[in-house]
Design a protein around this motif. Structure first.
Motif, mmCIF file in Angstrom:
data_model
loop_
_atom_site.group_PDB
_atom_site.id
_atom_site.type_symbol
_atom_site.label_atom_id
_atom_site.label_comp_id
_atom_site.label_asym_id
_atom_site.label_seq_id
_atom_site.Cartn_x
_atom_site.Cartn_y
_atom_site.Cartn_z
ATOM 1 N N TRP A 154 7.428 -13.098 37.466
ATOM 2 C CA TRP A 154 6.281 -12.835 38.337
ATOM 3 C C TRP A 154 5.480 -11.706 37.702
ATOM 4 N N PRO A 155 4.184 -11.908 37.456
ATOM 5 C CA PRO A 155 3.420 -10.861 36.753
ATOM 6 C C PRO A 155 3.224 -9.626 37.611
ATOM 7 N N CYS A 156 3.249 -8.470 36.953
ATOM 8 C CA CYS A 156 2.912 -7.240 37.667
ATOM 9 C C CYS A 156 1.440 -6.896 37.497
ATOM 10 N N PHE A 157 0.748 -7.701 36.667
ATOM 11 C CA PHE A 157 -0.709 -7.553 36.563
ATOM 12 C C PHE A 157 -1.301 -8.849 36.047
ATOM 13 N N ASP A 158 -2.411 -9.255 36.677
ATOM 14 C CA ASP A 158 -3.156 -10.436 36.248
ATOM 15 C C ASP A 158 -4.631 -10.130 36.471
ATOM 16 N N ASN A 165 -6.268 -12.044 39.165
ATOM 17 C CA ASN A 165 -5.705 -12.013 40.501
ATOM 18 C C ASN A 165 -5.056 -10.652 40.723
ATOM 19 N N SER A 166 -5.788 -9.757 41.381
ATOM 20 C CA SER A 166 -5.296 -8.401 41.578
ATOM 21 C C SER A 166 -4.513 -8.231 42.870
ATOM 22 N N VAL A 167 -4.354 -9.304 43.644
ATOM 23 C CA VAL A 167 -3.697 -9.195 44.951
ATOM 24 C C VAL A 167 -2.194 -9.414 44.836
ATOM 25 N N GLU A 168 -1.785 -10.623 44.413
ATOM 26 C CA GLU A 168 -0.354 -10.948 44.374
ATOM 27 C C GLU A 168 0.329 -10.492 43.090
ATOM 28 N N ALA A 169 -0.428 -10.235 42.025
ATOM 29 C CA ALA A 169 0.163 -9.814 40.754
ATOM 30 C C ALA A 169 0.263 -8.294 40.722
ATOM 31 N N LEU A 223 10.877 -9.072 28.557
ATOM 32 C CA LEU A 223 11.405 -7.710 28.476
ATOM 33 C C LEU A 223 10.278 -6.677 28.425
ATOM 34 N N PHE A 224 9.292 -6.885 27.547
ATOM 35 C CA PHE A 224 8.141 -5.984 27.426
ATOM 36 C C PHE A 224 6.855 -6.781 27.639
ATOM 37 N N ASP A 225 5.793 -6.080 28.022
ATOM 38 C CA ASP A 225 4.471 -6.714 28.099
ATOM 39 C C ASP A 225 4.005 -7.014 26.678
ATOM 40 N N THR A 226 3.767 -8.288 26.379
ATOM 41 C CA THR A 226 3.311 -8.644 25.038
ATOM 42 C C THR A 226 1.927 -9.276 25.043
ATOM 43 N N ASN A 227 1.362 -9.474 26.248
ATOM 44 C CA ASN A 227 -0.007 -9.981 26.346
ATOM 45 C C ASN A 227 -0.186 -11.269 25.540
ATOM 46 N N ASP A 228 0.777 -12.183 25.703
ATOM 47 C CA ASP A 228 0.656 -13.451 24.988
ATOM 48 C C ASP A 228 -0.370 -14.332 25.689
ATOM 49 N N LYS A 265 0.514 -9.127 32.553
ATOM 50 C CA LYS A 265 1.670 -8.302 32.208
ATOM 51 C C LYS A 265 2.886 -8.806 32.980
ATOM 52 N N TRP A 266 3.898 -9.192 32.226
ATOM 53 C CA TRP A 266 5.104 -9.772 32.822
ATOM 54 C C TRP A 266 6.357 -8.950 32.536
ATOM 55 N N GLY A 267 6.241 -7.894 31.746
ATOM 56 C CA GLY A 267 7.413 -7.158 31.297
ATOM 57 C C GLY A 267 8.136 -6.419 32.403
ATOM 58 N N ILE A 268 9.448 -6.259 32.207
ATOM 59 C CA ILE A 268 10.248 -5.475 33.153
ATOM 60 C C ILE A 268 10.514 -4.071 32.613
ATOM 61 N N CYS A 269 10.126 -3.819 31.343
ATOM 62 C CA CYS A 269 10.308 -2.495 30.744
ATOM 63 C C CYS A 269 8.988 -1.993 30.163
#
Length: 379
Positions: A267-271, A274-278, A315-320, A334-338
């Motif tokens: 689950w992304p922590c930033f999109d 979509n700034s609401v659910e991410a 593991l890390f945000d890689t902006n793929d 951003k999907w990273g957990i670290c």
């Protein structure tokens, strides 16, 4: 005088109290500039008690670092190599000699995905090259005396399913089903391999706005469920619903017992779209709920043992630029957990914390029964 009933009681308790085989929970790791060196990454993975890693970009130097770590590796062959590998066994040999032979079995390589989300570009005719590529990789490994590595390809859930609800009515999309998926299922059955799928409740939630967000985030509420109107089965979270849709579709294709590995989920922590659910709070809720659910051993309504492995992206945000099934190109997500400094964004307990307590309970029960039988010995 011995009491056989006591031994029977102990064995019964051992069976009842023994935890079900837990799903292996791993993470996806992609190295990029600005991130810690692989040696430091291995250390943080071990501190988090993560025992499985998926490497979408399997750099041989990174594979080498995982030697003797007891961390299993799930490798991926780039889509750009599928054509050459499907046409030429020598190309399969070259890739294996670069990425597997120098490290195996010191590096615990357990699976190889020949391509990832090959149907995302919509060209089924070129995607059907995946099957001969898989066969060439498999035969090459057999020639090298390696039979323990699973070979398959990874599909994206949103690219292969006609519908996800109700799960009992799910089928694979045509023409991909007949051209690619069914031949693959035949091969997986023959080789005792697994079906690899990228499965993002976030993507389905965004495509289906009528789905409650709590249902997507493993929130436990009395009325937080969806009922399969055909079977009457109640689903308490979107993840299980999607997994069972895949299982039902495999059953329709004649292969209901093939194990399922979730190659990507998160689950992304930033999109930026979509700034609401991410947000971090939702990413935390999803991952904590997912791990808790997998550790419970409850499985899904259609498969009590559940999925065999799940890899959290990432593991890390890689902006793929992976789409995750959304219309945007994924840029900026951003999907990273670290964080790059290797601190975690939030706590996720990957290890099974209940195992030590379970062992203690079993020891107490065993000593009690031995005491009854007059067989207790001092340690």
């Amino acid at each position: 005088m011995s009491h056989p009933l006591s031994l029977i009681t102990f064995l019964s308790l051992l069976f009842i109290l023994s935890p079900a085989a837990a799903t292996t929970i791993g993470v996806t790791y992609i190295s990029s500039p600005g991130l810690p060196p692989p040696e430091d990454v291995v250390a943080i993975l071990q501190s988090l008690k993560i025992t499985a890693v998926r490497l979408p970009v399997p750099d041989p130097n990174i594979i080498r670092v995982f030697s003797y770590t007891n961390i299993s590796l799930f490798l991926a062959i780039p889509n750009s190599l599928i054509s050459s590998i499907s046409a030429n066994r020598s190309a399969a040999y070259r890739w294996l000699y670069d990425h597997v032979i120098p490290f195996y079995p010191r590096a615990h390589i357990t699976a190889i995905s020949v391509g990832t989300n090959v149907l995302a570009e919509g060209d089924v005719t070129s995607a059907d090259l995946v099957i001969p590529a898989i066969h060439n990789i498999h035969r090459s490994l057999i020639d090298m005396g390696i039979r323990q590595i699973m070979i398959s390809t990874t599909f994206s859930f949103v690219n292969i399913m006609t519908t996800s609800f109700p799960p009992s009515s799910a089928e694979f999309q045509e023409p991909a089903s007949n051209l690619i998926i069914k031949p693959l299922l035949d091969y997986l059955t023959e080789t005792n391999s697994s079906f690899f799928v990228s499965l993002y409740p976030y993507s389905v939630y965004k495509l289906r706005p009528e789905i409650p967000i709590g249902f997507s985030l493993f929130q436990e509420h009395a009325y937080n469920f969806r009922e399969d109107t055909i079977t009457g089965v109640r689903y308490r979270n979107l993840f299980d619903l999607m997994v069972d849709a895949v299982i039902a579709a495999m059953a329709v294709a004649g292969h209901e017992n093939i194990p399922v590995i979730v190659a990507e989920t998160g689950w992304p922590c930033f999109d930026p779209f979509n700034s609401v659910e991410a947000r971090d709070v939702y990413s935390k809720m999803y991952l904590q709920g997912l791990v808790k659910h997998l550790r419970s051993g409850k499985g899904t309504p259609l498969r009590k043992e559940g999925v065999t492995e799940v890899y959290i992206y990432e593991l890390f945000d890689t902006n793929d630029t992976a789409t995750k099934g959304l219309k945007s190109d994924g840029t900026g997500q951003k999907w990273g957990i670290c964080y790059p400094n290797m601190s975690t964004k939030f706590e996720v307990k990957f290890s099974d914390g209940g195992s030590t307590m379970m062992i203690s309970v079993l020891i107490i029960v065993m000593k009690f029964l031995l005491l009854i039988n007059g067989l207790l010995i001092s340690c």
